[in-house]
Motif scaffolding. Structure first.
Motif, PDB file in Angstrom:
ATOM      1  N   ILE A 127       0.820  -1.207   0.000  1.00 43.05           N
ATOM      2  CA  ILE A 127       0.000   0.000   0.000  1.00 43.05           C
ATOM      3  C   ILE A 127       0.857   1.261   0.000  1.00 43.05           C
ATOM      4  CG2 ILE A 127      -1.711   1.332   1.289  1.00 43.05           C
ATOM      5  CD1 ILE A 127      -2.900  -1.259   2.273  1.00 43.05           C
ATOM      6  N   MET A 128       1.763   1.363   0.940  1.00 43.43           N
ATOM      7  CA  MET A 128       2.477   2.623   1.132  1.00 43.43           C
ATOM      8  C   MET A 128       3.414   2.969  -0.016  1.00 43.43           C
ATOM      9  SD  MET A 128       1.216   3.835   3.648  1.00 43.43           S
ATOM     10  CE  MET A 128       0.015   3.167   4.739  1.00 43.43           C
ATOM     11  N   TRP A 129       4.318   2.079  -0.363  1.00 39.52           N
ATOM     12  CA  TRP A 129       5.294   2.414  -1.396  1.00 39.52           C
ATOM     13  C   TRP A 129       4.652   2.625  -2.755  1.00 39.52           C
ATOM     14  CZ3 TRP A 129       9.596   4.643  -0.684  1.00 39.52           C
ATOM     15  CH2 TRP A 129      10.301   4.460   0.497  1.00 39.52           C
ATOM     16  N   PRO A 130       3.754   1.763  -3.214  1.00 41.71           N
ATOM     17  CA  PRO A 130       3.151   2.039  -4.528  1.00 41.71           C
ATOM     18  C   PRO A 130       2.347   3.340  -4.550  1.00 41.71           C
ATOM     19  CG  PRO A 130       2.796  -0.235  -3.929  1.00 41.71           C
ATOM     20  CD  PRO A 130       3.383   0.438  -2.740  1.00 41.71           C
ATOM     21  N   LEU A 131       1.595   3.599  -3.486  1.00 42.04           N
ATOM     22  CA  LEU A 131       0.812   4.833  -3.453  1.00 42.04           C
ATOM     23  C   LEU A 131       1.706   6.056  -3.307  1.00 42.04           C
ATOM     24  CD1 LEU A 131      -2.300   3.800  -1.389  1.00 42.04           C
ATOM     25  CD2 LEU A 131      -2.144   4.236  -3.822  1.00 42.04           C
ATOM     26  N   PHE A 132       2.790   5.911  -2.544  1.00 41.69           N
ATOM     27  CA  PHE A 132       3.733   7.024  -2.423  1.00 41.69           C
ATOM     28  C   PHE A 132       4.317   7.373  -3.782  1.00 41.69           C
ATOM     29  CE2 PHE A 132       8.133   8.440  -1.883  1.00 41.69           C
ATOM     30  CZ  PHE A 132       7.905   9.634  -1.214  1.00 41.69           C
ATOM     31  N   ILE A 133       4.744   6.382  -4.515  1.00 43.53           N
ATOM     32  CA  ILE A 133       5.328   6.627  -5.837  1.00 43.53           C
ATOM     33  C   ILE A 133       4.259   7.175  -6.793  1.00 43.53           C
ATOM     34  CG2 ILE A 133       6.362   5.497  -7.845  1.00 43.53           C
ATOM     35  CD1 ILE A 133       7.824   3.674  -5.829  1.00 43.53           C
ATOM     36  N   PHE A 134       3.048   6.635  -6.735  1.00 43.12           N
ATOM     37  CA  PHE A 134       1.961   7.129  -7.589  1.00 43.12           C
ATOM     38  C   PHE A 134       1.670   8.602  -7.323  1.00 43.12           C
ATOM     39  CE2 PHE A 134      -2.620   7.999  -7.926  1.00 43.12           C
ATOM     40  CZ  PHE A 134      -2.755   7.908  -9.302  1.00 43.12           C
ATOM     41  N   PHE A 135       1.527   8.960  -6.053  1.00 38.57           N
ATOM     42  CA  PHE A 135       1.230  10.359  -5.725  1.00 38.57           C
ATOM     43  C   PHE A 135       2.423  11.269  -5.993  1.00 38.57           C
ATOM     44  CE2 PHE A 135      -2.305   8.615  -3.086  1.00 38.57           C
ATOM     45  CZ  PHE A 135      -3.312   9.253  -3.781  1.00 38.57           C
ATOM     46  N   LEU A 136       3.630  10.751  -5.892  1.00 31.02           N
ATOM     47  CA  LEU A 136       4.803  11.541  -6.224  1.00 31.02           C
ATOM     48  C   LEU A 136       4.801  11.887  -7.708  1.00 31.02           C
ATOM     49  CD1 LEU A 136       7.543  12.686  -5.254  1.00 31.02           C
ATOM     50  CD2 LEU A 136       8.545  10.509  -5.970  1.00 31.02           C
ATOM     51  N   VAL A 137       4.576  10.908  -8.562  1.00 30.19           N
ATOM     52  CA  VAL A 137       4.514  11.152 -10.007  1.00 30.19           C
ATOM     53  C   VAL A 137       3.337  12.068 -10.335  1.00 30.19           C
ATOM     54  CG1 VAL A 137       4.133  10.048 -12.242  1.00 30.19           C
ATOM     55  CG2 VAL A 137       5.704   9.021 -10.601  1.00 30.19           C
ATOM     56  N   LEU A 138       2.196  11.840  -9.688  1.00 27.29           N
ATOM     57  CA  LEU A 138       1.021  12.682  -9.920  1.00 27.29           C
ATOM     58  C   LEU A 138       1.301  14.136  -9.523  1.00 27.29           C
ATOM     59  CD1 LEU A 138      -1.904  12.326 -10.911  1.00 27.29           C
ATOM     60  CD2 LEU A 138      -2.570  12.141  -8.523  1.00 27.29           C
ATOM     61  N   SER A 139       1.995  14.336  -8.417  1.00 31.80           N
ATOM     62  CA  SER A 139       2.312  15.712  -8.002  1.00 31.80           C
ATOM     63  C   SER A 139       3.263  16.371  -8.984  1.00 31.80           C
ATOM     64  CB  SER A 139       2.890  15.722  -6.588  1.00 31.80           C
ATOM     65  OG  SER A 139       4.158  15.096  -6.572  1.00 31.80           O
ATOM     66  N   TRP A 140       4.215  15.615  -9.547  1.00 35.87           N
ATOM     67  CA  TRP A 140       5.094  16.184 -10.575  1.00 35.87           C
ATOM     68  C   TRP A 140       4.293  16.607 -11.794  1.00 35.87           C
ATOM     69  CZ3 TRP A 140       9.234  11.772 -10.407  1.00 35.87           C
ATOM     70  CH2 TRP A 140      10.086  11.988  -9.331  1.00 35.87           C
ATOM     71  N   PHE A 142       1.055  17.424 -11.934  1.00 39.14           N
ATOM     72  CA  PHE A 142       0.247  18.604 -11.612  1.00 39.14           C
ATOM     73  C   PHE A 142       1.107  19.858 -11.499  1.00 39.14           C
ATOM     74  CE2 PHE A 142      -3.237  15.807  -9.829  1.00 39.14           C
ATOM     75  CZ  PHE A 142      -4.116  16.109 -10.846  1.00 39.14           C
ATOM     76  N   ALA A 143       2.286  19.732 -10.900  1.00 34.77           N
ATOM     77  CA  ALA A 143       3.170  20.897 -10.789  1.00 34.77           C
ATOM     78  C   ALA A 143       3.569  21.397 -12.169  1.00 34.77           C
ATOM     79  CB  ALA A 143       4.397  20.547  -9.970  1.00 34.77           C
ATOM     80  N   THR A 144       3.845  20.478 -13.083  1.00 35.40           N
ATOM     81  CA  THR A 144       4.209  20.869 -14.448  1.00 35.40           C
ATOM     82  C   THR A 144       3.034  21.537 -15.155  1.00 35.40           C
ATOM     83  OG1 THR A 144       5.756  19.012 -14.526  1.00 35.40           O
ATOM     84  CG2 THR A 144       5.140  20.028 -16.625  1.00 35.40           C
ATOM     85  N   VAL A 145       1.852  20.966 -15.002  1.00 34.00           N
ATOM     86  CA  VAL A 145       0.669  21.549 -15.646  1.00 34.00           C
ATOM     87  C   VAL A 145       0.380  22.942 -15.093  1.00 34.00           C
ATOM     88  CG1 VAL A 145      -1.838  21.322 -15.851  1.00 34.00           C
ATOM     89  CG2 VAL A 145      -0.373  19.354 -16.286  1.00 34.00           C
ATOM     90  N   PHE A 146       0.467  23.114 -13.777  1.00 31.92           N
ATOM     91  CA  PHE A 146       0.222  24.427 -13.183  1.00 31.92           C
ATOM     92  C   PHE A 146       1.279  25.438 -13.623  1.00 31.92           C
ATOM     93  CE2 PHE A 146      -2.085  22.151  -9.572  1.00 31.92           C
ATOM     94  CZ  PHE A 146      -3.305  22.346 -10.178  1.00 31.92           C
ATOM     95  N   LEU A 147       2.535  24.998 -13.725  1.00 35.06           N
ATOM     96  CA  LEU A 147       3.594  25.899 -14.171  1.00 35.06           C
ATOM     97  C   LEU A 147       3.344  26.357 -15.603  1.00 35.06           C
ATOM     98  CD1 LEU A 147       6.337  27.242 -13.625  1.00 35.06           C
ATOM     99  CD2 LEU A 147       7.395  25.182 -14.559  1.00 35.06           C
ATOM    100  N   VAL A 148       2.985  25.426 -16.482  1.00 34.76           N
ATOM    101  CA  VAL A 148       2.691  25.784 -17.873  1.00 34.76           C
ATOM    102  C   VAL A 148       1.488  26.724 -17.938  1.00 34.76           C
ATOM    103  CG1 VAL A 148       1.893  24.852 -20.077  1.00 34.76           C
ATOM    104  CG2 VAL A 148       3.764  23.740 -18.859  1.00 34.76           C
ATOM    105  N   ALA A 149       0.462  26.445 -17.148  1.00 39.49           N
ATOM    106  CA  ALA A 149      -0.730  27.308 -17.148  1.00 39.49           C
ATOM    107  C   ALA A 149      -0.396  28.707 -16.648  1.00 39.49           C
ATOM    108  CB  ALA A 149      -1.823  26.684 -16.291  1.00 39.49           C
TER     109      ALA A 149
END
Length: 168
Positions: A127-140, A142-149
């Motif tokens: 649970i922890m490691w896969p979700l941590f990696i998933f949310f880490l990639v997801l945050s990257w 979103f950060a890229t999309v917000f920066l471009v916007a």
């Protein structure tokens, strides 16, 4: 409204008498004094009629504005009905995150008690490691999309270039 009509009727009757040219005695005055009183009354009634029409016009305009405000409120309310789907999605995500937090707390509690069993290993590894990696990639992402916007939106502050206007 009834009082207004009575006052208007009284003014009209008095004006009709004044227009007849009768120089009857008014309040103990006759002749020149009565004419001055009639003239003052005529001026007062004209001012009253002007004020009355101005108030009626203002109230009519206010009524139109209030109707427009009600229509705007109804259109906003109908637009907000389409956001209910997003609200339920956000509620589901929040519940999922709450479940993850509770699972982490249980894992920490078992770890503090030095309990190592299948449940704690499942929490840590499945649970922890896969979700941590998933949310880490997801945050990257979103950060890229917000920066471009933000960069695209910043071009509109001064003068948007042709590429940005074609893109949008």
């Amino acid at each position: 409204m009834k009082e207004k009509e009575e006052v208007n009727q009284g003014i009209l009757e008095t004006q009709a008498e004044a227009e007849d040219g009768s120089t009857a005695e008014i309040c103990g005055f006759d002749g020149d004094g009565a004419n001055k009183i009639r003239e003052a009354f005529t001026n007062l009634s004209a001012a009253y009629n002007e004020l009355s029409s101005m108030i009626d016009e203002s109230l009519a305009n206010m009524s139109d504005d209030l109707r427009g405000l009600v229509e705007l409120t109804e259109s906003v309310e109908s637009s907000l009905y389409s956001t209910d789907v997003f609200f339920y999605i956000m509620l589901a995500v929040t519940c999922f995150l709450a479940f993850l937090i509770v699972a982490m707390m249980i894992g920490v509690w078992f770890s503090a008690k030095n309990v190592s069993n299948c449940f704690t290993k499942c929490i840590a590894r499945a649970i922890m490691w896969p979700l941590f990696i998933f949310f880490l990639v997801l945050s990257w992402i979103f950060a890229t999309v917000f920066l471009v916007a933000q960069l695209a939106g910043a071009d509109f502050c001064i003068r948007p270039d042709d590429y940005v206007t074609e893109f949008l």
